[in-house]
Design a protein around this motif. Structure first.
Motif: not given
Length: 190
Positions: A122, A126, A187
């Motif tokens: 993750w 991101k 992001p």
């Protein structure tokens, strides 16, 4: 109840495409793990995968390694490393007893690597502008295990202070919040 190997296989199937999509020009970008840029986080993730492969066989890991393995065909090697991890945890007895080197129940150690894999992927997604939403059933299995480890992980400075989970948060969003991450983080990459 799924085995650690089955859970890791599912997580790796979602992790490998994220890692493979990281471009070389993104390696110096920042990540939600502020102490790591993308390259350093990839090196850390390789170290985690390699050491938890050793732990599955009740061996003693070496978490002190600092070499840069993000060279050559590192994307292919990550795929190979996660395959070895899954196979190691599928071996008879891998989930039984106490882990080598860590002195914790082996199944707990298996959930630790599952958490590292999902959370750091993750982080990488991101950091590089990719989408990553792990299977909700996988996150639901991880959540109670990670919550049980959280106080000790915070004391060891492995987790940050818990972040407030948003109302109606998914299991994975609650996992992220438990580790000190903002599940709603936009992001960073691209």
């Amino acid at each position: 109840m799924k085995t650690i190997s089955e859970l890791l296989e599912e997580a790796a199937a979602q992790a490998v495409p994220v890692v493979k999509a990281i471009e070389d020009d993104q390696l110096t970008g920042g990540t939600p793990c502020t102490e790591y840029d993308v390259r350093a986080l990839l090196n850390h993730l390789f170290l985690v995968v390699d050491n938890f492969t050793v732990l599955a066989a009740k061996g003693t890991p070496d978490f002190s390694r600092t070499d840069d393995v993000v060279t050559g065909d590192w994307r292919g090697r990550f795929d190979e490393a996660t395959t070895r991890l899954v196979k190691a945890w599928a071996e008879p007895g891998a989930e039984e007893g106490v882990s080598g080197g860590m002195g914790l129940p082996a199944r707990t150690v298996g959930f630790m690597v599952l958490g590292d894999l999902m959370i750091h992927v993750w982080d990488l997604a991101k950091a590089t502008g990719q989408d990553y939403v792990p299977d909700p059933a996988l996150a639901a299995q991880l959540e109670p295990e990670l919550a049980a480890l959280a106080p000790q992980a915070r004391e060891a400075k492995v987790f940050g202070e818990a972040f407030p989970a948003p109302p109606g948060a998914t299991a994975f969003e609650r996992v992220l919040a438990e580790t000190g991450r903002d599940p709603d983080l936009l992001p960073l990459g691209r």
